[in-house]
Design a protein around this motif. Structure first.
Motif, PDB file in Angstrom:
ATOM      1  N   VAL A 118      23.625  26.740  23.613  1.00  0.00           N
ATOM      2  CA  VAL A 118      24.589  25.680  23.923  1.00  0.00           C
ATOM      3  C   VAL A 118      24.284  24.430  23.114  1.00  0.00           C
ATOM      4  O   VAL A 118      25.191  23.759  22.588  1.00  0.00           O
ATOM      5  CB  VAL A 118      24.575  25.371  25.432  1.00  0.00           C
ATOM      6  CG1 VAL A 118      25.457  24.166  25.739  1.00  0.00           C
ATOM      7  CG2 VAL A 118      25.030  26.590  26.232  1.00  0.00           C
ATOM      8  N   LEU A 119      22.986  24.091  22.972  1.00  0.00           N
ATOM      9  CA  LEU A 119      22.590  22.934  22.168  1.00  0.00           C
ATOM     10  C   LEU A 119      23.073  23.101  20.726  1.00  0.00           C
ATOM     11  O   LEU A 119      23.610  22.164  20.128  1.00  0.00           O
ATOM     12  CB  LEU A 119      21.072  22.765  22.192  1.00  0.00           C
ATOM     13  CG  LEU A 119      20.435  22.441  23.546  1.00  0.00           C
ATOM     14  CD1 LEU A 119      18.915  22.397  23.424  1.00  0.00           C
ATOM     15  CD2 LEU A 119      20.951  21.109  24.080  1.00  0.00           C
ATOM     16  N   MET A 120      22.882  24.298  20.184  1.00  0.00           N
ATOM     17  CA  MET A 120      23.350  24.555  18.824  1.00  0.00           C
ATOM     18  C   MET A 120      24.871  24.451  18.742  1.00  0.00           C
ATOM     19  O   MET A 120      25.423  23.942  17.753  1.00  0.00           O
ATOM     20  CB  MET A 120      22.895  25.939  18.363  1.00  0.00           C
ATOM     21  CG  MET A 120      23.361  26.300  16.957  1.00  0.00           C
ATOM     22  SD  MET A 120      22.836  27.951  16.452  1.00  0.00           S
ATOM     23  CE  MET A 120      21.091  27.679  16.237  1.00  0.00           C
ATOM     24  N   GLY A 121      25.553  24.912  19.779  1.00  0.00           N
ATOM     25  CA  GLY A 121      27.008  24.832  19.790  1.00  0.00           C
ATOM     26  C   GLY A 121      27.508  23.404  19.692  1.00  0.00           C
ATOM     27  O   GLY A 121      28.476  23.120  18.979  1.00  0.00           O
ATOM     28  N   TRP A 180      14.841  31.507  10.768  1.00  0.00           N
ATOM     29  CA  TRP A 180      16.031  31.859  11.553  1.00  0.00           C
ATOM     30  C   TRP A 180      15.867  31.338  12.977  1.00  0.00           C
ATOM     31  O   TRP A 180      14.831  31.523  13.599  1.00  0.00           O
ATOM     32  CB  TRP A 180      16.202  33.368  11.553  1.00  0.00           C
ATOM     33  CG  TRP A 180      17.616  33.812  11.769  1.00  0.00           C
ATOM     34  CD1 TRP A 180      18.145  34.349  12.890  1.00  0.00           C
ATOM     35  CD2 TRP A 180      18.670  33.741  10.810  1.00  0.00           C
ATOM     36  NE1 TRP A 180      19.476  34.633  12.708  1.00  0.00           N
ATOM     37  CE2 TRP A 180      19.832  34.264  11.427  1.00  0.00           C
ATOM     38  CE3 TRP A 180      18.765  33.287   9.496  1.00  0.00           C
ATOM     39  CZ2 TRP A 180      21.055  34.342  10.779  1.00  0.00           C
ATOM     40  CZ3 TRP A 180      19.990  33.361   8.840  1.00  0.00           C
ATOM     41  CH2 TRP A 180      21.112  33.887   9.485  1.00  0.00           C
ATOM     42  N   PRO A 181      16.873  30.658  13.534  1.00  0.00           N
ATOM     43  CA  PRO A 181      16.721  30.010  14.849  1.00  0.00           C
ATOM     44  C   PRO A 181      16.593  31.005  15.997  1.00  0.00           C
ATOM     45  O   PRO A 181      17.139  32.111  15.966  1.00  0.00           O
ATOM     46  CB  PRO A 181      18.007  29.183  14.978  1.00  0.00           C
ATOM     47  CG  PRO A 181      18.989  29.837  14.064  1.00  0.00           C
ATOM     48  CD  PRO A 181      18.191  30.398  12.929  1.00  0.00           C
ATOM     49  N   LYS A 182      15.880  30.576  17.022  1.00  0.00           N
ATOM     50  CA  LYS A 182      15.694  31.414  18.205  1.00  0.00           C
ATOM     51  C   LYS A 182      17.003  31.667  18.938  1.00  0.00           C
ATOM     52  O   LYS A 182      17.163  32.698  19.590  1.00  0.00           O
ATOM     53  CB  LYS A 182      14.694  30.755  19.154  1.00  0.00           C
ATOM     54  CG  LYS A 182      13.262  30.739  18.622  1.00  0.00           C
ATOM     55  CD  LYS A 182      12.333  30.083  19.624  1.00  0.00           C
ATOM     56  CE  LYS A 182      10.900  30.060  19.099  1.00  0.00           C
ATOM     57  NZ  LYS A 182       9.981  29.377  20.050  1.00  0.00           N
ATOM     58  N   ALA A 183      17.928  30.711  18.830  1.00  0.00           N
ATOM     59  CA  ALA A 183      19.219  30.891  19.497  1.00  0.00           C
ATOM     60  C   ALA A 183      19.971  32.097  18.956  1.00  0.00           C
ATOM     61  O   ALA A 183      20.859  32.633  19.619  1.00  0.00           O
ATOM     62  CB  ALA A 183      20.068  29.626  19.328  1.00  0.00           C
ATOM     63  N   TRP A 184      19.620  32.524  17.746  1.00  0.00           N
ATOM     64  CA  TRP A 184      20.227  33.713  17.147  1.00  0.00           C
ATOM     65  C   TRP A 184      19.205  34.843  17.062  1.00  0.00           C
ATOM     66  O   TRP A 184      19.220  35.648  16.146  1.00  0.00           O
ATOM     67  CB  TRP A 184      20.770  33.395  15.755  1.00  0.00           C
ATOM     68  CG  TRP A 184      21.973  32.505  15.784  1.00  0.00           C
ATOM     69  CD1 TRP A 184      22.704  32.151  16.864  1.00  0.00           C
ATOM     70  CD2 TRP A 184      22.572  31.852  14.656  1.00  0.00           C
ATOM     71  NE1 TRP A 184      23.732  31.318  16.518  1.00  0.00           N
ATOM     72  CE2 TRP A 184      23.683  31.108  15.157  1.00  0.00           C
ATOM     73  CE3 TRP A 184      22.311  31.807  13.304  1.00  0.00           C
ATOM     74  CZ2 TRP A 184      24.504  30.345  14.338  1.00  0.00           C
ATOM     75  CZ3 TRP A 184      23.128  31.046  12.484  1.00  0.00           C
ATOM     76  CH2 TRP A 184      24.208  30.330  12.986  1.00  0.00           C
TER      77      TRP A 184
END
Length: 650
Positions: free
Chosen positions: A524-527, A484-488
């Protein structure tokens, strides 16, 4: 059970299966051949899973397992053992390879049941699996090279399986020759490495490489570049990618095996396994990232216009391999391996689903002659859709989203990350989503363009083929959830799991690279990556479902650009003009006519024969059977002898 026994039990069944089918297969029934081939693959998968379980339970932080079976090569200070190496990276590779290979073996029972050379096909498949397992479990570079060359040999045999078909035999030879260029680099790299650290086993090499003084950075860079040259050939990167699209001439299960879990991933594994060497030659890693990113974009642009379903997937494979190298080159090796794993599932699914379409369409692969197939091929359509979602990076329901996002984040914020790598990689992600949904729409949706002769035979494939598709579809959806990504607010568990393998290299890279402030947060990168995928999917659905006249209008409006893409940048034509034609002229005009026919035949072969015949004709006159003639020859000989004696001794 001990790990040293389990490793052998994992590796040897495919070799035994290849031997049995290769020797006895001609006299066995298809059922017996299938039982041997699929059984060997199943045993390999079973023991791979058991080995992974035993290794993981051996300790909370199990150390790498290195077991010496016997000495293979001993020449002076050069020593290479038959020794196997098992750590967390090996665990992931062996489990991925054996699971995907077993499913492909099962699929092949249905796909190849009406083909000739059934036993030969399963012989090659088993041998391919054995060689790949040898490659990823080897404890030293010479043994790895055996597996490396072995998968090259098997690819030649499988790509050219239909050897009576000239295009297939040419494709096999092309793959063999082009990859040999890379293999030469790998060989020289191993020699240079031995000259530098005086060892070739992983444990010693990595320990000594980590302790080399800074003045050896140039040597480590050279070794890294030579290793990467081998990876460029084996994993089809610029400029040695040209063999992979032609590999589509082999049976579809071959395409799935080569493109998903075995041969093409060998180069990525080599770079990842040698991470400490690349970390002490960081310029080599920058080259890896640059070539990987450029290849991903380059191949994706070609895939935009391809109408052959399997060939489009081949260029997709080249592009996705570029992503893996981008991750490794940016210093986030675990992300590259993560994408290798998820890609193995969804790309093998895409090829096998394409084979199911081809099977239903009586061999047709031109997407312009398809359309509306979802009504007849419901299981194939559903599984192809799952794989398309996975590779396109659709959040949550596509495993490719998780692994590709980690690579893109690493391209921006990794030890050797650069913003331009992120932006080009993100744009390529949008292209990927576009060409995959383009293929989905042209094949399964819209108005049927199937020719009457093919429409009459349209049918879903048998359970022998659809069963593996369903299993691979499941893995294509859920495989990414392991990290699971750190952004989440995730922990990126896959990265943490491989941290003991790559921590020394990552630490060396971060110590040598200045910290840079991030202009954009991970969220933001994931976005941006999600936005790119959404745009690619949206445009594809708009152009190929709603306003179907737009693609043709754009092709006419930008005819020159379209022609370049449809002809794949004329790279094959350029290589033909630059390399093949001059070699052919030199071979025909000089090597054949002058050297072979003129020198070797006329002087060595024909000249020797003619000279012997002339000498025989002279001697034949002496042996006439006439007694007075013999007496004259004896007298002449005596006179010549006396003259010699008097002249030599005056």
């Amino acid at each position: 059970m001990n790990l040293e026994i389990l490793l052998l039990l994992m590796i040897l069944p495919p070799l035994a299966g290849a031997a049995l089918n290769g020797i006895l297969g001609r006299r066995l029934s298809q059922a017996a051949v299938s039982l041997i081939g699929c059984g060997a693959s199943f045993l390999s998968m079973l023991f791979a899973l058991l080995t992974a379980w035993v290794y993981s339970k051996s300790a909370s932080q199990p150390a790498p397992f290195n077991y010496h079976y016997f000495t293979w090569i001993q020449a002076g200070t050069l020593r290479a053992d038959y020794a196997l190496y098992y750590d967390r990276l090996t665990l992931i590779m062996t489990v991925t390879v054996t699971v995907v290979a077993f499913l492909i073996h099962l699929y092949s029972r249905g796909y190849m049941e009406d083909e000739g050379g059934y036993y030969r096909f399963f012989t090659y498949l088993n041998l391919f699996l054995f060689m790949m397992l040898t490659l990823v479990t080897a404890a030293n570079y010479p043994l790895m090279f055996v597996g490396w060359e072995g998968v090259g040999l098997c690819s030649y045999l499988l790509i050219g399986f239909y050897f009576l078909k000239k295009s297939a035999s040419d494709a096999g030879k092309k793959a063999f020759i082009v990859t040999r260029i890379g293999d030469a680099g790998f060989t020289v790299g191993v020699a240079l490495l031995f000259w530098t650290v005086h060892a070739l086993d992983f444990k010693t090499v990595f320990a000594r490489a980590a302790q080399l003084p800074p003045e050896f950075e140039g040597v480590m860079t050279a070794v890294g570049l030579l290793f990467f040259l081998g990876a460029v050939g084996k994993s089809a990167q610029l400029p040695l990618y040209v063999w992979l699209p032609d590999a589509m001439e082999g049976p579809t299960p071959v395409s799935a095996l080569i493109h998903a879990a075995t041969m093409v991933t060998a180069g990525v594994y080599l770079v990842a396994r040698s991470s400490i060497i690349f970390a002490h030659g960081p310029f080599a890693l920058e080259v890896v990232a640059f070539v990987g990113c450029l290849t991903a974009f380059f191949a994706a642009t070609i895939a935009l216009t391809q109408n052959d379903l399997k060939r489009m997937l081949a260029y997709s494979t080249i592009s996705q391999l570029g992503y893996m190298f981008l991750g490794c080159g940016a210093g986030v090796f675990a992300a590259g391996i993560f994408h290798l794993m998820t890609h193995a599932f969804f790309k093998s699914l895409l090829f096998l689903a394409a084979g199911s379409v081809m099977h239903a369409m009586s061999g047709e692969l031109d997407m312009r002659k398809m359309g509306g197939l979802r009504h007849k091929l419901k299981i194939t359509h559903a599984t192809f859709l799952a794989a398309t979602i996975a590779i396109s990076g659709v959040p949550l329901i596509g495993s490719g989203f998780f692994s590709k996002d980690e690579i893109l984040a690493g391209a921006y914020e990794g030890p050797l990350g650069r913003p331009w790598l992120f932006w080009l990689g993100t744009f390529t992600a949008g292209l990927t989503a576009f060409y995959m949904f383009r293929a989905l729409c042209m094949t399964f949706y819209g108005k049927s363009r199937v020719e009457p002769r093919a429409a009459h035979h349209l049918h879903e494939s048998s359970y022998k083929m659809t069963g593996p598709l369903i299993v691979l579809a499941f893995f294509s959806v859920v495989a990414g959830w392991v990290s699971w990504p750190k952004a989440w607010n995730g922990t990126e568990a896959f990265d943490r799991y491989l941290d003991p393998v790559f921590a020394p290299a990552t630490a060396a890279l971060r110590n040598g690279s200045p910290e840079h402030a991030l202009a954009l947060s991970p969220g933001v990168l994931m976005g941006f990556s999600i936005l790119a995928a959404a745009l690619g999917i949206g445009i594809a659905l708009w152009w190929y479902l709603k306003s179907t006249e737009i693609p043709e209008a754009l092709a006419e409006r930008f005819a020159d650009s379209y022609r370049i893409l449809i002809h794949k940048y004329y790279v094959d034509e350029f290589y033909n003009w630059l390399i093949i034609r001059p070699l052919r002229v030199v071979s025909e005009k000089f090597l054949w006519r002058v050297v072979d026919a003129g020198a070797i035949d006329n002087v060595t072969v024909n000249g020797t024969g003619e000279g012997t015949a002339e000498a025989g004709s002279v001697l034949r006159r002496i042996q006439s059977g006439n007694i007075p003639s013999y007496a004259a020859w004896v007298l002449l000989g005596a006179v010549l002898w006396l003259l010699y004696v008097f002249v030599a001794n005056p």
